[in-house]
Design an enzyme around this catalytic site. Structure first.
Site, PDB file in Angstrom:
ATOM      1  N   THR A  14       0.807  -1.225   0.000  1.00  0.00           N
ATOM      2  CA  THR A  14       0.000   0.000   0.000  1.00  0.00           C
ATOM      3  C   THR A  14       0.839   1.273   0.000  1.00  0.00           C
ATOM      4  O   THR A  14       0.532   2.228  -0.708  1.00  0.00           O
ATOM      5  CB  THR A  14      -0.917   0.000   1.247  1.00  0.00           C
ATOM      6  OG1 THR A  14      -1.839  -1.066   1.113  1.00  0.00           O
ATOM      7  CG2 THR A  14      -1.674   1.303   1.405  1.00  0.00           C
ATOM      8  N   ASP A  59       1.586  -6.643  -4.386  1.00  0.00           N
ATOM      9  CA  ASP A  59       0.739  -6.612  -3.200  1.00  0.00           C
ATOM     10  C   ASP A  59       1.294  -7.745  -2.341  1.00  0.00           C
ATOM     11  O   ASP A  59       1.592  -8.829  -2.851  1.00  0.00           O
ATOM     12  CB  ASP A  59      -0.706  -6.913  -3.609  1.00  0.00           C
ATOM     13  CG  ASP A  59      -1.669  -6.827  -2.436  1.00  0.00           C
ATOM     14  OD1 ASP A  59      -2.567  -5.972  -2.479  1.00  0.00           O
ATOM     15  OD2 ASP A  59      -1.529  -7.626  -1.484  1.00  0.00           O
ATOM     16  N   SER A  60       1.444  -7.527  -1.056  1.00  0.00           N
ATOM     17  CA  SER A  60       2.181  -8.529  -0.265  1.00  0.00           C
ATOM     18  C   SER A  60       1.444  -9.853  -0.144  1.00  0.00           C
ATOM     19  O   SER A  60       2.029 -10.841   0.302  1.00  0.00           O
ATOM     20  CB  SER A  60       2.555  -7.983   1.113  1.00  0.00           C
ATOM     21  OG  SER A  60       1.455  -7.973   1.971  1.00  0.00           O
ATOM     22  N   THR A  91       1.366  -4.557   4.236  1.00  0.00           N
ATOM     23  CA  THR A  91       1.172  -4.939   5.643  1.00  0.00           C
ATOM     24  C   THR A  91       0.629  -6.359   5.793  1.00  0.00           C
ATOM     25  O   THR A  91       0.826  -6.989   6.826  1.00  0.00           O
ATOM     26  CB  THR A  91       0.211  -3.970   6.357  1.00  0.00           C
ATOM     27  OG1 THR A  91      -1.040  -3.980   5.670  1.00  0.00           O
ATOM     28  CG2 THR A  91       0.768  -2.567   6.414  1.00  0.00           C
ATOM     29  N   ASP A  92      -0.055  -6.862   4.748  1.00  0.00           N
ATOM     30  CA  ASP A  92      -0.757  -8.147   4.916  1.00  0.00           C
ATOM     31  C   ASP A  92       0.177  -9.289   5.314  1.00  0.00           C
ATOM     32  O   ASP A  92      -0.175 -10.107   6.153  1.00  0.00           O
ATOM     33  CB  ASP A  92      -1.515  -8.514   3.638  1.00  0.00           C
ATOM     34  CG  ASP A  92      -2.718  -7.608   3.417  1.00  0.00           C
ATOM     35  OD1 ASP A  92      -3.149  -6.962   4.395  1.00  0.00           O
ATOM     36  OD2 ASP A  92      -3.234  -7.543   2.287  1.00  0.00           O
ATOM     37  N   THR A 162       2.895  -9.209  14.695  1.00  0.00           N
ATOM     38  CA  THR A 162       1.771  -9.796  13.971  1.00  0.00           C
ATOM     39  C   THR A 162       0.797  -8.689  13.592  1.00  0.00           C
ATOM     40  O   THR A 162       0.671  -7.699  14.321  1.00  0.00           O
ATOM     41  CB  THR A 162       1.102 -10.907  14.830  1.00  0.00           C
ATOM     42  OG1 THR A 162       0.216 -11.652  14.028  1.00  0.00           O
ATOM     43  CG2 THR A 162       0.353 -10.370  16.037  1.00  0.00           C
ATOM     44  N   THR A 272      -0.253 -21.724  19.858  1.00  0.00           N
ATOM     45  CA  THR A 272      -1.567 -21.443  20.427  1.00  0.00           C
ATOM     46  C   THR A 272      -2.354 -20.535  19.475  1.00  0.00           C
ATOM     47  O   THR A 272      -1.775 -19.692  18.797  1.00  0.00           O
ATOM     48  CB  THR A 272      -1.473 -20.763  21.809  1.00  0.00           C
ATOM     49  OG1 THR A 272      -2.799 -20.451  22.231  1.00  0.00           O
ATOM     50  CG2 THR A 272      -0.624 -19.513  21.809  1.00  0.00           C
ATOM     51  N   GLN A 273      -3.669 -20.724  19.460  1.00  0.00           N
ATOM     52  CA  GLN A 273      -4.536 -19.833  18.676  1.00  0.00           C
ATOM     53  C   GLN A 273      -4.728 -18.508  19.393  1.00  0.00           C
ATOM     54  O   GLN A 273      -5.248 -17.559  18.819  1.00  0.00           O
ATOM     55  CB  GLN A 273      -5.927 -20.456  18.516  1.00  0.00           C
ATOM     56  CG  GLN A 273      -5.948 -21.693  17.708  1.00  0.00           C
ATOM     57  CD  GLN A 273      -7.363 -22.214  17.503  1.00  0.00           C
ATOM     58  OE1 GLN A 273      -8.340 -21.593  17.912  1.00  0.00           O
ATOM     59  NE2 GLN A 273      -7.455 -23.347  16.850  1.00  0.00           N
ATOM     60  N   CYS A 274      -4.372 -18.482  20.683  1.00  0.00           N
ATOM     61  CA  CYS A 274      -4.592 -17.249  21.443  1.00  0.00           C
ATOM     62  C   CYS A 274      -3.637 -16.170  20.941  1.00  0.00           C
ATOM     63  O   CYS A 274      -2.515 -16.464  20.521  1.00  0.00           O
ATOM     64  CB  CYS A 274      -4.343 -17.487  22.927  1.00  0.00           C
ATOM     65  SG  CYS A 274      -5.451 -18.718  23.612  1.00  0.00           S
TER      66      CYS A 274
HETATM   67  N1  ASP Z   1      -2.790  -5.506   0.393  1.00  0.00           N
HETATM   68  C1  ASP Z   1      -1.766  -4.625   0.835  1.00  0.00           C
HETATM   69  C2  ASP Z   1      -0.466  -5.390   0.892  1.00  0.00           C
HETATM   70  O1  ASP Z   1      -0.245  -6.129   1.819  1.00  0.00           O
HETATM   71  C3  ASP Z   1      -2.112  -4.059   2.173  1.00  0.00           C
HETATM   72  C4  ASP Z   1      -1.110  -3.088   2.748  1.00  0.00           C
HETATM   73  O2  ASP Z   1      -0.018  -2.903   2.300  1.00  0.00           O
HETATM   74  O3  ASP Z   1      -1.475  -2.451   3.766  1.00  0.00           O
HETATM   75  O4  ASP Z   1       0.315  -5.305  -0.021  1.00  0.00           O
END
Ligand code: ASP
Length: 337
Positions: A14, A59-60, A91-92, A162, A272-274
């Site tokens: 992004t 896009d990640s 960010t993904d 995360t 853990t899923q937590c």
């Molecule tokens: N879909 C975008 C990515 O991960 C989201 C982002 O960057 O915030 O490339």
């Protein structure tokens, strides 16, 4: 004193995307153009930098082992010329890339700061500018010898971070380890939380695209569908279990799957899923079948760190026993013993 020098590697995401008829997408040359127009980057307080755009920009969601290797090679090629590195990334899957690089970049002596944004530079209101500028300043310091993730005023250890929000600007957290630095009025680095530098020379371990699966357990899951999945070429499974590492231990199909995995030498690590805390096999009777089949506890590692650590250890060519032992050791600050 000569100015510090930072290498920025743009992978996509992004932060540098532009609006297209199909929604936000990265475009070659667009981010370098935007940065060249930013007066803040001309300031004497900003280190010298170069920007390398990877090809293709992604896009990640499309980032995988191949791109981790490409980022690693780009850092290796430029390692001696720069005080630090900033990786601009979507960010993904940022926490996966940060975790993967933390293992691949062995005996790292320089900061590698991965960042991105929830709103791109091309929007008036964005978090891109602060994330980039602060990441640049931290990378130029050259004092943090580890892979970190910077986002919204906090610097986290990469393999502890995360993504926890799809739409808030505070998008990342480090549930099981404190922040390494806070960027308030001043940037305050907490030296006690930072890894110690090693004497060994820096090197890069490339990863191989082995077959690894992540299996999240939920009440009512029909384990039968996974019985065929556990074949000899499945090298590892990351099992996202309940609470402290518990599984439905009365489910016969699941027990067969575990036994088959053990026969096929598939390594299984339990997370853990937590959001917070540790998976520790043996605390409850419901984790007993895991213990019997040689499954290892991932303790407080994130799923991102567990998956990428498996890739790393298998790529190093270790035996199953060595991998199982190292999965439970702290290699890069990813796990609390
Ligand atoms: N879909 C975008 C990515 O991960 C989201 C982002 O960057 O915030 O490339």
């Amino acid at each position: 004193m000569s100015k510090k020098n930072v290498c920025i590697i743009y992978t996509g995401g992004t932060i540098g995307m532009t609006k297209t008829k199909n929604g936000y997408a990265p475009q070659r040359g667009y981010l370098p153009f935007l940065l060249s127009q930013m007066p803040e980057l001309q300031s004497s307080q900003i280190p010298d930098y170069i920007l390398i755009e990877l090809n293709p920009l992604l896009d990640s969601s499309n980032i995988s082992v191949k791109e981790w290797n490409l980022i690693g090679k780009t850092i290796l090629q430029n390692y001696d010329q720069f005080d630090g590195f900033v990786i601009l990334h979507g960010t993904d899957t940022m926490a996966y890339t940060a975790s993967a690089l933390s293992f691949m970049l062995e005996n790292l002596k320089k900061p590698v700061i991965i960042t991105g944004s929830q709103i791109p530079f091309c929007e008036i209101r964005n978090d891109a500018k602060d994330n980039l500028i602060t990441a640049l300043l931290i990378a130029a310091e050259g004092t943090i010898p580890e892979v970190c993730l910077y986002f919204s005023q906090k610097l986290f250890r990469g393999n502890r971070s995360t993504k926890m929000s799809a739409d808030e600007l505070i998008a990342f957290d480090s549930p099981n380890y404190p922040a390494l630095a806070q960027a308030g009025i001043r940037i305050t680095i907490d030296k006690n939380n930072i890894l110690k530098q090693t004497d060994e020379p820096f090197s890069l371990q490339l990863l191989t695209e082995y077959r690894i699966a992540v299996l999240k357990i939920f009440p009512g899951l029909q384990f039968g569908i996974f019985e065929d999945l556990v074949s000899a070429d499945l090298k590892g499974i990351v099992l996202e279990a309940f609470g402290a590492g518990n599984i439905p231990n009365y489910d016969q199909a699941f027990l067969r799957t575990l036994e088959n995995a053990a026969k096929n030498e598939t390594i299984i690590a339990v997370c853990t899923q937590c959001f917070k805390g540790s998976a520790r096999i043996g605390d409850y009777e419901s984790s007993l079948p895991l213990q019997k089949n040689g499954v290892v506890s991932a303790y407080d590692m994130t799923v991102e760190a567990t998956v990428t650590k498996l890739y790393y250890l298998i790529s190093k060519g270790y035996s199953k026993i060595e991998i199982e032992a190292k999965m439970q050791e702290n290699l890069r600050g990813e796990l609390t013993i």
